[in-house]
Design a protein around this motif. Structure first.
Motif, short mmCIF file in Angstrom:
data_model
loop_
_atom_site.label_atom_id
_atom_site.label_comp_id
_atom_site.label_asym_id
_atom_site.label_seq_id
_atom_site.Cartn_x
_atom_site.Cartn_y
_atom_site.Cartn_z
N ALA A 118 -5.02 85.56 -21.18
CA ALA A 118 -5.11 84.23 -20.58
C ALA A 118 -3.97 83.99 -19.59
O ALA A 118 -2.86 84.47 -19.80
CB ALA A 118 -5.08 83.16 -21.68
N GLU A 119 -4.26 83.23 -18.55
CA GLU A 119 -3.28 83.00 -17.50
C GLU A 119 -1.99 82.40 -18.03
O GLU A 119 -0.89 82.72 -17.56
CB GLU A 119 -3.87 82.08 -16.42
CG GLU A 119 -5.02 82.71 -15.62
CD GLU A 119 -4.61 83.98 -14.90
OE1 GLU A 119 -3.48 84.00 -14.35
OE2 GLU A 119 -5.38 84.95 -14.90
N GLY A 120 -2.09 81.52 -19.01
CA GLY A 120 -0.90 80.89 -19.56
C GLY A 120 -0.05 81.80 -20.42
O GLY A 120 1.07 81.45 -20.79
N ASP A 121 -0.59 82.99 -20.74
CA ASP A 121 0.12 83.93 -21.60
C ASP A 121 0.66 85.14 -20.83
O ASP A 121 0.94 86.19 -21.42
CB ASP A 121 -0.81 84.42 -22.72
CG ASP A 121 -1.12 83.31 -23.72
OD1 ASP A 121 -0.29 82.40 -23.86
OD2 ASP A 121 -2.20 83.36 -24.34
N LYS A 122 0.80 84.98 -19.52
CA LYS A 122 1.39 86.05 -18.72
C LYS A 122 2.04 85.43 -17.49
O LYS A 122 1.68 84.33 -17.06
CB LYS A 122 0.33 87.08 -18.31
CG LYS A 122 -0.83 86.52 -17.51
CD LYS A 122 -1.92 87.57 -17.33
CE LYS A 122 -3.14 86.98 -16.60
NZ LYS A 122 -4.26 87.94 -16.54
N ASP A 123 2.98 86.17 -16.93
CA ASP A 123 3.70 85.69 -15.76
C ASP A 123 2.84 85.90 -14.51
O ASP A 123 2.29 86.98 -14.32
CB ASP A 123 5.01 86.45 -15.62
CG ASP A 123 5.78 86.05 -14.38
OD1 ASP A 123 6.01 84.85 -14.19
OD2 ASP A 123 6.15 86.95 -13.61
N PRO A 124 2.71 84.87 -13.66
CA PRO A 124 1.89 85.03 -12.45
C PRO A 124 2.34 86.17 -11.54
O PRO A 124 1.53 86.79 -10.86
CB PRO A 124 2.06 83.68 -11.74
CG PRO A 124 2.43 82.72 -12.82
CD PRO A 124 3.24 83.51 -13.80
N SER A 125 3.64 86.47 -11.57
CA SER A 125 4.15 87.55 -10.72
C SER A 125 4.20 88.90 -11.42
O SER A 125 4.66 89.89 -10.86
CB SER A 125 5.56 87.19 -10.22
OG SER A 125 6.47 87.07 -11.30
N GLY A 126 3.71 88.95 -12.66
CA GLY A 126 3.59 90.23 -13.36
C GLY A 126 4.85 90.69 -14.07
O GLY A 126 4.94 91.86 -14.47
#
Length: 349
Positions: A118-126
């Protein structure tokens, strides 16, 4: 994040001797070093990490050297070693994984399978990705408090808990920092939360760098209540059966919690970066994600992995009726120092 078992009772970070890597050196060595928050490895060898490390080495030939500490401690160690990096992978909890990123300790890498997280469980920049989900909780001694278990924050102020209640140190332990986050959410903000924790101090035994040290004390009756997290406490009930998990409610009587995922990132200037990437990929494979619940007593971070093992069913029942809120991790990361300072002032810690 598996402890069906006795947790490592470590108050300080384990330091691997220089010879622990088997005598090889350099980027081509078939090894990696993982710095991790406690909770996923067991002293008796039955933990999630125990299985993961063994299976990963069998599959790739890459040996995992493991260093364990509190969620904040592992980041502090990375920062101290920034000019001479020794770790390849770090696994820790929010807000400390964000703190590691803010200190420039991580480098971007999106593991295979991270698109299913899920998007909220990872950093947008990786920079980091959740590899095992988890939720904050408290535990009580279910033998001593069978007929009158605590249910609310107010219950914990009762005189019967004087000298029998303890929570891990905010700013050092992830689950300890979670006490502040949940109290601020449930009790109406920073000031009411600090006033409550000041009052609670009359029952509190004192600081603890490691949340993992508290569960055995609750099981033995040395403590009646302590903080924890669902994965750790659910998993170690097999060897510490006198624990009941609960989620203290505020004045509205509704139990609440929030996710505290184990988040993994590639350390900047990692000595064995290629091997580390293989390990991060492996953590998000479908089988390992199923083992998060089946072996580790936690929750898969991949949304497409629907565990059906007995642990998964028990965890679903445990979480039924509990409101899950999402903290503002960016705001918490920004204000963590001031929150911890306010807590120290309120409690005299």
């Amino acid at each position: 994040m598996s402890r069906p078992r006795a947790m490592f009772p470590l108050a300080a970070l384990l330091v691997l001797p220089l010879t622990a890597c088997g005598g090889t050196a350099g980027a081509d060595a078939k090894e990696i070093t993982v710095y991790s928050a406690d909770g996923l490895k067991a002293e008796d060898g039955s933990g999630f990490y125990d299985k993961v490390f063994k299976d990963f080495e069998k599959k790739t030939g890459i040996k995992v050297d493991y260093v364990e500490g509190g969620s904040g401690e592992v980041v502090q160690r990375l920062a101290r070693e920034k000019s001479n990096t020794k770790a390849d992978v770090v696994v820790t909890l929010p807000p400390f994984v964000q703190q590691a990123d803010g200190k420039g300790l991580l480098t971007a890498y999106r593991p295979e399978g991270s698109d299913k997280v899920a998007e909220g469980d990872k950093d947008p920049s990786g920079k980091w990705t959740a590899v095992a989900n988890n939720y904050f909780c408290f535990v009580y001694n279910s033998k001593e408090l069978e007929n009158r278990p605590p249910k609310t924050w107010k219950d914990l102020l009762d005189a019967r808990f004087k000298g029998k209640l303890q929570y891990s140190t905010p700013g050092v332990a992830g689950d300890g920092t979670a006490v502040l986050i949940k109290a601020m959410h449930d009790l109406g903000g920073k000031e009411p939360a600090m006033a409550y924790l000041k009052d609670l101090q009359k029952n509190n035994v004192g600081p603890s760098k490691s949340t993992g040290q508290l569960a055995p004390k609750v099981d033995k009756g040395e403590l009646l209540v302590a903080n924890g997290d669902v994965q750790m406490n659910f998993a170690n009930m097999k060897t510490m059966p006198n624990q009941g998990i609960f989620f203290p409610a505020g004045d509205n009587g509704k139990p609440t919690t929030f996710a505290l995922p184990y988040a993994a990132g590639l350390v900047k200037n990692a000595p064995h970066a290629d091997n580390a990437k293989k390990f991060l990929d492996y953590l998000l494979t479908e089988q390992v994600q199923r083992d998060v619940s089946a072996v580790g007593g936690g929750f898969a971070s991949r949304t497409d992995v629907k565990a059906t093992d007995p642990n998964a069913a028990s965890l679903a029942r445990l979480m039924k009726g509990v409101e899950v809120f999402r903290p503002d991790w960016a705001g918490i990361d920004k204000n963590l120092t001031s929150y911890v300072a306010a807590w120290k002032e309120a409690t005299g810690s």
